[in-house]
Enzyme design. Structure first.
Site, PDB file in Angstrom:
ATOM      1  N   HIS A   1       0.680  -1.113   0.027  1.00 60.99           N
ATOM      2  CA  HIS A   1      -0.015  -0.010   0.043  1.00 60.99           C
ATOM      3  C   HIS A   1       0.872   1.348   0.076  1.00 60.99           C
ATOM      4  CE1 HIS A   1      -3.164   2.698   1.429  1.00 60.99           C
ATOM      5  NE2 HIS A   1      -2.397   3.280   1.980  1.00 60.99           N
ATOM      6  N   GLU A   2       1.765   1.230   0.797  1.00 61.73           N
ATOM      7  CA  GLU A   2       2.731   2.503   0.884  1.00 61.73           C
ATOM      8  C   GLU A   2       3.255   2.486  -0.356  1.00 61.73           C
ATOM      9  OE1 GLU A   2       2.623   4.508   3.518  1.00 61.73           O
ATOM     10  OE2 GLU A   2       1.247   3.173   4.348  1.00 61.73           O
TER      11      GLU A   2
ATOM     12  N   HIS B   1       1.436   4.321  -2.891  1.00 65.87           N
ATOM     13  CA  HIS B   1       1.538   5.965  -2.770  1.00 65.87           C
ATOM     14  C   HIS B   1       2.671   6.385  -3.741  1.00 65.87           C
ATOM     15  CE1 HIS B   1      -1.672   6.529  -0.129  1.00 65.87           C
ATOM     16  NE2 HIS B   1      -1.369   5.938   0.783  1.00 65.87           N
TER      17      HIS B   1
ATOM     18  N   GLU C   1      -5.939   6.961  -1.021  1.00 67.70           N
ATOM     19  CA  GLU C   1      -5.819   5.847  -0.258  1.00 67.70           C
ATOM     20  C   GLU C   1      -6.570   4.573  -1.047  1.00 67.70           C
ATOM     21  OE1 GLU C   1      -4.355   5.291   2.579  1.00 67.70           O
ATOM     22  OE2 GLU C   1      -3.471   7.476   2.514  1.00 67.70           O
TER      23      GLU C   1
ATOM     24  N   ASP D   1      -4.488   1.314  -2.226  1.00 66.43           N
ATOM     25  CA  ASP D   1      -5.105  -0.081  -2.024  1.00 66.43           C
ATOM     26  C   ASP D   1      -5.214  -0.871  -3.064  1.00 66.43           C
ATOM     27  OD1 ASP D   1      -5.237   0.442   0.857  1.00 66.43           O
ATOM     28  OD2 ASP D   1      -7.601   0.962   0.819  1.00 66.43           O
TER      29      ASP D   1
END
Length: 410
Positions: A276-277, A280, A354, A358
């Site tokens: 997930h990070e 980003h 977000e 995801d």
């Protein structure tokens, strides 16, 4: 616009914002009793759900008292000449505009910090302690407070002094130089915050060689993400709540995992959180947020340059002798509705980011371990699983858990 009208406008803004926030808190609190969506039935058992509700209610009632005290103190300061009193104190010692500003804001920050100590102490050692989150010692609590004040004095005082120098040297164009200073500072902090600031408060150690590190490196290699810096931070010395974050870019990028996260999640779930990070980073969210922050700062400074020399701004907060520092207080109070609007826009974009992160984790790793990790993190922090949509719209930078799960299952 004369000072009396500006004063009335400031009072009106403060009251409206307080009433709006109080109403939103009330709407959110009304949702505490709702039944959990079926997708979240496995997050809490009955006893844990009761505990989570008690935690939210306790924080809600504490927030009411804290907010009421804050608004009463602020209004009293404006109505009864608190800013004029502080201005008079600093003028007794110096007539230098930089030293006056440093003294003026120094007294406000120090006074505000002292006044907030009982509330922070109660939050940490009563509420967080009662629900099993607090790991902070009283010594660490006050050491953190002192370190924070020193950092504010050094960084904040230095920036304030430079901004006033820019104003004296360049007049109305000071905002361009101040904008450049802030841009450099934002980029520098983004690159080196974890290296320079975090060690003042926490110990960071490289992730030990083992199966977890191998799993993370394997995933990073799979998605073409160069990652040499994986650190573990001792978050458990303050709280049982878990977290992970990504910082920097280029060769300075690093992933920081809280030791509580490693203890609470399985290796597969940790890699899912990392995915997930990475999402980003891959979706350019970090770069976008960086430039958005710099752009909004530029807008704020430009508007400030249009009003900073207006003596009515100083008089609007009750300061009879116009000055940069008094006008700054008036400007911040008047600008807060615009800050609220830009904050809403940034929160809206953050929630979209977000979802995108995801989706990246789902596409490049797997959805199920990310879902279970989100559930565990929500359970361990007793987070609100049924927030009111209006409260989410105004305050949430992340989508509610149920929306993220539904998106991941889509």
């Amino acid at each position: 616009m004369d000072s009396k009208l500006l004063f009335s406008l400031i009072i009106g803004i403060l009251i409206v914002q307080y009433l709006l926030d109080t109403f939103l808190d009330y709407l959110n609190a009304k949702k505490y009793q709702e039944a959990l969506p079926k997708e979240l039935n496995d997050v809490f058992d009955e006893a844990e759900y009761t505990k989570a509700q008690d935690y939210k209610k306790t924080n809600y009632h504490f927030g009411i008292a804290n907010d009421a005290f804050s608004i009463l103190l602020t209004l009293s300061f404006l109505i009864f000449g608190g800013f004029e009193w502080i201005d008079g104190i600093v003028r007794n010692f110096t007539s230098n505009p930089i030293l006056m500003a440093l003294g003026f804001f120094g007294i406000i920050v120090l006074g505000s910090s002292i006044i907030s100590i009982p509330f922070s102490y109660y939050q940490t050692f009563v509420i967080e302690e009662k629900f099993g989150f607090n790991k902070t010692t009283k010594k660490l609590f006050f050491v953190d407070l002192i370190k924070g004040l020193l950092m504010t004095a050094v960084l904040g005082g230095g920036i304030l002094a430079l901004v006033i120098l820019f104003l004296e040297w360049t007049g109305g164009n000071f905002w361009l130089y101040a904008w450049g200073l802030f841009a450099i500072l934002v980029i520098f902090m983004n690159l080196f915050y974890s290296k320079l600031i975090v060690p003042l408060f926490n110990k960071q150690t490289p992730l030990e060689i083992g199966s977890l590190k191998s799993a993370i490196e394997s995933y990073a290699k799979k998605v073409g993400f160069e990652l040499d810096n994986i650190f573990v931070i001792d978050g458990s010395k303050r709280s049982t709540k878990a977290n992970a974050y990504f910082s920097g870019f280029g060769k300075q990028k690093r992933v920081t995992l809280f030791d509580t996260l490693i203890n609470d999640l399985s290796e597969e779930e940790i890699v899912a959180v990392l995915a997930h990070e990475v999402g980003h980073y891959k979706r350019k969210h970090i770069i976008f947020n960086l430039f958005a922050t710099i752009s909004l700062t530029g807008l704020t400074l430009f508007v400030l340059s249009l009003f900073i020399n207006n003596p009515e701004l100083s008089r609007a907060i009750g300061v009879s002798q116009p000055s940069f520092h008094a006008a700054m207080i008036g400007f911040v109070l008047l600008y807060s509705p615009i800050s609220t609007i830009t904050g809403l826009a940034m929160n809206f974009l953050s929630r979209k980011f977000e979802f995108q992160a995801d989706n990246y984790a789902k596409e490049t790793f797997a959805a199920p371990p990310l879902i279970t990790s989100l559930k565990k993190l929500s359970k361990n922090s007793l987070s609100n699983l049924t927030p009111h949509p209006a409260y989410v719209f105004m305050h949430y930078s992340h989508p509610p858990l149920i929306e993220r799960i539904r998106n991941l299952k889509a």
